[in-house]
Design an enzyme around this catalytic site. Structure first.
Site, PDB file in Angstrom:
ATOM      1  N   ASP A 124       0.849  -1.010  -0.044  1.00 33.43           N
ATOM      2  CA  ASP A 124      -0.141  -0.217   0.042  1.00 33.43           C
ATOM      3  C   ASP A 124       0.980   1.306  -0.002  1.00 33.43           C
ATOM      4  OD1 ASP A 124      -3.217   0.382   0.756  1.00 33.43           O
ATOM      5  OD2 ASP A 124      -2.023   2.061   0.679  1.00 33.43           O
ATOM      6  N   SER A 128       4.356   2.075  -5.312  1.00 30.68           N
ATOM      7  CA  SER A 128       3.295   2.318  -6.213  1.00 30.68           C
ATOM      8  C   SER A 128       3.094   0.873  -6.701  1.00 30.68           C
ATOM      9  CB  SER A 128       3.106   3.342  -6.914  1.00 30.68           C
ATOM     10  OG  SER A 128       2.221   3.440  -7.962  1.00 30.68           O
ATOM     11  N   VAL A 129       1.755   0.673  -7.155  1.00 31.37           N
ATOM     12  CA  VAL A 129       1.561  -0.622  -8.220  1.00 31.37           C
ATOM     13  C   VAL A 129       1.946  -0.225  -9.775  1.00 31.37           C
ATOM     14  CG1 VAL A 129      -0.142  -1.572  -7.114  1.00 31.37           C
ATOM     15  CG2 VAL A 129      -0.805   0.262  -8.480  1.00 31.37           C
ATOM     16  N   ASN A 141      -5.647  -5.069  -6.488  1.00 35.28           N
ATOM     17  CA  ASN A 141      -6.938  -4.217  -5.649  1.00 35.28           C
ATOM     18  C   ASN A 141      -6.829  -2.938  -5.614  1.00 35.28           C
ATOM     19  OD1 ASN A 141      -9.134  -4.145  -3.568  1.00 35.28           O
ATOM     20  ND2 ASN A 141      -7.366  -3.332  -2.525  1.00 35.28           N
ATOM     21  N   SER A 182     -15.174  -2.966 -11.881  1.00 36.96           N
ATOM     22  CA  SER A 182     -16.092  -2.374 -10.990  1.00 36.96           C
ATOM     23  C   SER A 182     -17.325  -2.277 -11.830  1.00 36.96           C
ATOM     24  CB  SER A 182     -15.797  -0.997 -10.997  1.00 36.96           C
ATOM     25  OG  SER A 182     -16.751  -0.136 -10.562  1.00 36.96           O
ATOM     26  N   TYR A 214     -12.291   6.098 -14.889  1.00 36.06           N
ATOM     27  CA  TYR A 214     -12.315   4.915 -13.934  1.00 36.06           C
ATOM     28  C   TYR A 214     -12.806   3.651 -14.682  1.00 36.06           C
ATOM     29  CZ  TYR A 214     -13.448   2.231  -9.878  1.00 36.06           C
ATOM     30  OH  TYR A 214     -13.713   1.403  -8.768  1.00 36.06           O
ATOM     31  N   LYS A 227     -11.346   0.380 -15.583  1.00 33.28           N
ATOM     32  CA  LYS A 227     -11.787  -1.040 -14.941  1.00 33.28           C
ATOM     33  C   LYS A 227     -12.126  -2.012 -15.960  1.00 33.28           C
ATOM     34  CE  LYS A 227     -11.444  -0.548 -10.475  1.00 33.28           C
ATOM     35  NZ  LYS A 227     -10.250  -1.401  -9.848  1.00 33.28           N
ATOM     36  N   ALA A 251     -18.290  -2.274  -1.759  1.00 38.46           N
ATOM     37  CA  ALA A 251     -18.167  -2.216  -0.373  1.00 38.46           C
ATOM     38  C   ALA A 251     -18.067  -0.896   0.385  1.00 38.46           C
ATOM     39  CB  ALA A 251     -17.089  -3.191  -0.148  1.00 38.46           C
TER      40      ALA A 251
HETATM   41  P1  NAI Z   1      -9.834   2.143  -0.380  1.00 38.51           P
HETATM   42  O1  NAI Z   1      -9.404   3.352  -0.880  1.00 38.51           O
HETATM   43  O2  NAI Z   1     -10.264   1.895   0.670  1.00 38.51           O
HETATM   44  O3  NAI Z   1      -8.612   1.173  -0.863  1.00 38.51           O
HETATM   45  C1  NAI Z   1      -7.608   1.348  -1.910  1.00 38.51           C
HETATM   46  C2  NAI Z   1      -6.395   1.201  -1.355  1.00 38.51           C
HETATM   47  O4  NAI Z   1      -5.321   1.253  -2.612  1.00 38.51           O
HETATM   48  C3  NAI Z   1      -5.728   2.335  -0.461  1.00 38.51           C
HETATM   49  O5  NAI Z   1      -5.149   1.875   0.802  1.00 38.51           O
HETATM   50  C4  NAI Z   1      -4.648   3.123  -1.101  1.00 38.51           C
HETATM   51  O6  NAI Z   1      -3.645   3.533  -0.407  1.00 38.51           O
HETATM   52  C5  NAI Z   1      -4.155   1.887  -2.028  1.00 38.51           C
HETATM   53  N1  NAI Z   1      -3.609   2.672  -3.455  1.00 38.51           N
HETATM   54  C6  NAI Z   1      -4.106   3.544  -3.985  1.00 38.51           C
HETATM   55  N2  NAI Z   1      -3.216   3.700  -4.994  1.00 38.51           N
HETATM   56  C7  NAI Z   1      -2.173   3.051  -4.785  1.00 38.51           C
HETATM   57  C8  NAI Z   1      -0.888   2.553  -5.826  1.00 38.51           C
HETATM   58  N3  NAI Z   1      -0.798   3.494  -6.746  1.00 38.51           N
HETATM   59  N4  NAI Z   1      -0.150   1.749  -5.213  1.00 38.51           N
HETATM   60  C9  NAI Z   1      -0.274   0.977  -4.198  1.00 38.51           C
HETATM   61  N5  NAI Z   1      -1.423   0.957  -3.397  1.00 38.51           N
HETATM   62  C10 NAI Z   1      -2.441   2.225  -3.927  1.00 38.51           C
HETATM   63  O7  NAI Z   1     -10.634   1.619  -1.623  1.00 38.51           O
HETATM   64  P2  NAI Z   1     -11.504   0.128  -1.761  1.00 38.51           P
HETATM   65  O8  NAI Z   1     -13.137   0.673  -2.034  1.00 38.51           O
HETATM   66  O9  NAI Z   1     -11.397  -0.822  -0.822  1.00 38.51           O
HETATM   67  O10 NAI Z   1     -11.196  -0.104  -3.344  1.00 38.51           O
HETATM   68  C11 NAI Z   1     -10.442  -1.483  -3.592  1.00 38.51           C
HETATM   69  C12 NAI Z   1     -10.527  -1.752  -5.044  1.00 38.51           C
HETATM   70  O11 NAI Z   1     -11.852  -1.992  -5.470  1.00 38.51           O
HETATM   71  C13 NAI Z   1     -10.051  -0.646  -5.946  1.00 38.51           C
HETATM   72  O12 NAI Z   1      -9.523  -1.037  -7.099  1.00 38.51           O
HETATM   73  C14 NAI Z   1     -11.625  -0.129  -6.384  1.00 38.51           C
HETATM   74  O13 NAI Z   1     -11.487   0.534  -7.460  1.00 38.51           O
HETATM   75  C15 NAI Z   1     -12.308  -1.258  -6.430  1.00 38.51           C
HETATM   76  N6  NAI Z   1     -13.877  -1.166  -6.057  1.00 38.51           N
HETATM   77  C16 NAI Z   1     -14.176  -0.833  -4.905  1.00 38.51           C
HETATM   78  C17 NAI Z   1     -15.729  -0.595  -4.851  1.00 38.51           C
HETATM   79  C18 NAI Z   1     -16.549  -0.388  -3.657  1.00 38.51           C
HETATM   80  O14 NAI Z   1     -17.567  -0.294  -3.533  1.00 38.51           O
HETATM   81  N7  NAI Z   1     -15.657  -0.010  -2.563  1.00 38.51           N
HETATM   82  C19 NAI Z   1     -16.538  -0.799  -6.007  1.00 38.51           C
HETATM   83  C20 NAI Z   1     -15.939  -1.196  -7.350  1.00 38.51           C
HETATM   84  C21 NAI Z   1     -14.385  -1.537  -7.173  1.00 38.51           C
END
Ligand code: NAI
Length: 308
Positions: free
Chosen positions: A40, A75-76, A99, A151, A164, A168, A196
Site C-alpha cells: 500500500d 506504487s503499483v 486491488n 467495477s 475509471y 476498470k 463495499a
Molecule cells: P480504498 O481507498 O479503501 O483502498 C484502496 C487502497 O489502495 C488504499 O489503501 C490506497 O492507499 C491504495 N492505493 C491507491 N493507489 C495505490 C498505488 N498506486 N499503489 C499502491 N496502493 C495504492 O478503496 P476500496 O474501496 O477498498 O477499493 C479497492 C478496489 O476495489 C479498488 O480497485 C476499487 O476501484 C475497487 N472497487 C471498489 C468498490 C467499492 O464499492 N468499494 C466498487 C468497485 C470497485
C-alpha cells in the site's frame, strides 16, 4: 460442509491492502495461513501523497494475531518492486490480488489529462505492471491464482467516471486474455466487481447501505477463487453486501443477410427487431462464436457449432 480452504505455504501479494477491501482480503488470507505481502502506497483517495504506516500497521496487526506478513509501500506502477519484495522475502508468489485503486470522478467535459492519466496509470497500468512482474514466476512454478478487481462502473458505465470505467473494463479485458494464456501453466485469472463500504464509497452511499457493505463479505470470494482447489478461469463476478453473482455476455441471434448480395441500412432497419431480440440468446465465451455464426450463414463448415 466443504473442506476448509487453507493457504499454508502459499504467498499472497495483495495490492492496496492497507485499507478497505484489500485490508479485508489480507486479513482473510493471513488468517488462513498465507504469507501476505501487504502492498500500500498510503496516498489519499485521489492518488496524492503517500504514507508508509498504512501498510506497516496492517502487517503489525497480522503479526500480532500470529500471522505472517511483510509491508511494501511501492506504487503499483512499479510492479517489479512489489514482486521483488515477495520473492526476496518469501521466495515465491502463489496468489496475486490486484486491488489498489483511486478515484478522480468528474464529468468527461471537465476531465483533465491528469484525471484521466493517473486513473489509467494506477488501475490498468498498475494491474499490468504487478501482474507482468509476477507472471514469469507463476509460469516457472506452474501455479498461480490472479484476481483482478474491476467495477460495476466499468461493466455498465457510470456518470462522472469515464476515466475509471474505461480503466476498470480494461482490467477485465486483460484478465480475459491472461486467463487464456495462463491456463496451460495452471495460472487462473478471475475478475471481481465488488461493492463495499470504504473511503471510495462513503460519500456516495446512504448510511443504511454502508452498514451492510462490509468488505469482509467480499473476501470469501477472493479466498475461493485463489484457492488451489478452484479450477475455473476467466470468469467475472459481482460481489458485495451478502450477494455473489456471476456475469456473462448475452448475444442476440441477430438479423442475417446474404453477405454476397449486401444489404441496405433500410433493410437493416426493417430487421432491427431481430438484431435486438434476446429470445434464444447465445452466451459466447470466446472470440470464435462470431465466426461460427457467420460460417453457418454462408455455409462454410468450420466443424464447430455456435455456442448456446
Ligand atoms: P480504498 O481507498 O479503501 O483502498 C484502496 C487502497 O489502495 C488504499 O489503501 C490506497 O492507499 C491504495 N492505493 C491507491 N493507489 C495505490 C498505488 N498506486 N499503489 C499502491 N496502493 C495504492 O478503496 P476500496 O474501496 O477498498 O477499493 C479497492 C478496489 O476495489 C479498488 O480497485 C476499487 O476501484 C475497487 N472497487 C471498489 C468498490 C467499492 O464499492 N468499494 C466498487 C468497485 C470497485
Amino acid at each position: 460442509m466443504s473442506e476448509e480452504m487453507n493457504f499454508d505455504g502459499r504467498v499472497a501479494v495483495i495490492t492496496g491492502a492497507g485499507a478497505g477491501l484489500g485490508r479485508s482480503h489480507a486479513l482473510a488470507f493471513a488468517g488462513r495461513g498465507a504469507k501476505v505481502v501487504v502492498n500500500d502506497l498510503g496516498g489519499n483517495s485521489s492518488g496524492a501523497g503517500s504514507d508508509q504506516s498504512v501498510a506497516q500497521n496492517l502487517v503489525d496487526e497480522i503479526k500480532a494475531s500470529g500471522g505472517e506478513a511483510v509491508a511494501n509501500t511501492d506504487s503499483v506502477e512499479d510492479g517489479d518492486k512489489i514482486i521483488a519484495c515477495a520473492m526476496d522475502t518469501y521466495g515465491r508468489i502463489d496468489v496475486l490480488i490486484n486491488n489498489a485503486g483511486i478515484l478522480r470522478d468528474t464529468t468527461f467535459h471537465k476531465m483533465s489529462d491528469d484525471d484521466w492519466n493517473l486513473v489509467q496509470r494506477v488501475h490498468l497500468g498498475g494491474t499490468y505492471s504487478v501482474t507482468r512482474a509476477a507472471w514469469p514466476h507463476m509460469r516457472d512454478a506452474g501455479y498461480g491464482r490472479v484476481i483482478m478487481t474491476t467495477s460495476a462502473a466499468g461493466i455498465y458505465g457510470n456518470f462522472g467516471q469515464a476515466n475509471y470505467a474505461s480503466a476498470k473494463l480494461g482490467i477485465h479485458g486483460l484478465a480475459q486474455a491472461l486467463a487464456l494464456e495462463g491456463v496451460n501453466k495452471n495460472i487462473l485469472v478471475n475478475t471481481i466487481a465488488p461493492v463495499a463500504a470504504s473511503r471510495l464509497t462513503e460519500q456516495v452511499m446512504p448510511p443504511a447501505m454502508l452498514e451492510v457493505l462490509n468488505p469482509s463479505v467480499v473476501s470469501p470470494l477472493a479466498v475461493l477463487l485463489a484457492h488451489e482447489g478452484h479450477t475455473e478461469t476467466g470468469n467475472l463476478y459481482e460481489v458485495g453486501g451478502g450477494w455473489v453473482s456471476r456475469i456473462r455476455l448475452e448475444q442476440s441471434q441477430g438479423a442475417r443477410f446474404d453477405p454476397k448480395a449486401g444489404f441496405s441500412a433500410e433493410q437493416l432497419a426493417a430487421n432491427w427487431g431481430a438484431v435486438n431480440a434476446f429470445e434464444n440468446a447465445m452466451h459466447p465465451s470466446d472470440v470464435s462464436n462470431t465466426l461460427k455464426v457467420i460460417s453457418e450463414i454462408v455455409g462454410v463448415d468450420l466443424g464447430l457449432a455456435a455456442q448456446s
